[in-house]
Design a protein around this motif. Sequence first.
Motif, PDB file in Angstrom:
ATOM      1  N   GLU A 143       1.594   3.928   2.894  1.00  0.00           N
ATOM      2  CA  GLU A 143       2.160   3.400   4.146  1.00  0.00           C
ATOM      3  C   GLU A 143       3.674   3.315   3.936  1.00  0.00           C
TER       4      GLU A 143
ATOM      5  N   HIS B  50       0.858  -1.188   0.000  1.00  0.00           N
ATOM      6  CA  HIS B  50       0.000   0.000   0.000  1.00  0.00           C
ATOM      7  C   HIS B  50       0.893   1.235   0.000  1.00  0.00           C
TER       8      HIS B  50
ATOM      9  N   ARG C 116      -3.125   4.182  -1.516  1.00  0.00           N
ATOM     10  CA  ARG C 116      -3.240   2.761  -1.164  1.00  0.00           C
ATOM     11  C   ARG C 116      -3.201   1.899  -2.430  1.00  0.00           C
TER      12      ARG C 116
ATOM     13  N   HIS D 128       2.762  -3.142   7.202  1.00  0.00           N
ATOM     14  CA  HIS D 128       1.709  -2.209   6.795  1.00  0.00           C
ATOM     15  C   HIS D 128       1.553  -1.085   7.823  1.00  0.00           C
ATOM     16  N   GLU D 129       0.689  -0.116   7.441  1.00  0.00           N
ATOM     17  CA  GLU D 129       0.327   0.954   8.363  1.00  0.00           C
ATOM     18  C   GLU D 129      -1.173   1.206   8.254  1.00  0.00           C
TER      19      GLU D 129
HETATM   20 ZN   LIG Z   1      -1.678  -1.723   4.210  1.00  0.00          ZN
END
Ligand SMILES: [Zn+2]
Length: 267
Positions: A66, A63, A105, A144-145
């Motif tokens: 992130e 994504h 994203r 991820h974030e």
């Molecule tokens: Zn993510």
Amino acid sequence: MSTLPHSGHDYPHLLGRWKEVCHTSGLRCETICEIGELPVVKVENAAAAAGDPGGLYVSAGVHGDECAPVWALLDWVASAPLILREKPVVLFPCLNPAGLIENTRHDGLGIDLNRSFADTSHPVIAAWQQTVAGRRFEASVHLHEDYDATGIYLYELTRTKSRGDQLLFACEPHLTRDPASIIDGSDFESGLFVRTTGIEQIVEEQLGGGYPEAILLFLKHAEVSYTFETPSEADLPRRIATHRAFLEAVAEGLVGPFQRGLGSLRV
Ligand SMILES: [Zn+2]
């Protein structure tokens, strides 16, 4: 340090740094495909290139909004962790370069890659599937974030004893755990979600049939699959330090003295 000396979304800079790190550490960097003229690369050590089973898989930048994970993975590898000399290691430094550049994203085709890992009509996924075909890893890590999160949290899919609590503990000097009991529709306890069975059910009921990378890895390629999340509203250097602490803790579990002893018994 309150900021990076460059943009967190500077993909050419990221690639340039990976090439330098690979050159000095003897890792192989290979372009698996180009998407919109941007190369998507895989980095691996000699054991992984030789097809040795086991070891570690890590990916970041699925994504594009992130960005801490991509710099944390680079930092960690540049620190020459022991696992690079002890076990096969396969890394995908940034699977969504257009998203990283655009801070979105979705990828350059408007697709959420992390619901598309079973879709071989996507050029990145087709190339990625070829590179992981037939491989087995002890653990896969997906960094991820989350912009809604108030702390760190971890999805752990595992066939062995859970290490999730220990891994989160190792990150807590940098950022605390998200206290929420429900995150993105799943039940969490102290920032941890652990699941062994019923994984396909999650795909059908919560993800509309789209496969995230971590679930596909767990079902086909990995004994344990970790999806680790930091709150993307927190300070960037702290998020980077947190992801790096997570990677260090996972790797330590794979190359500790006990694991090395088991490795020497391999026939
Ligand atoms: Zn993510």
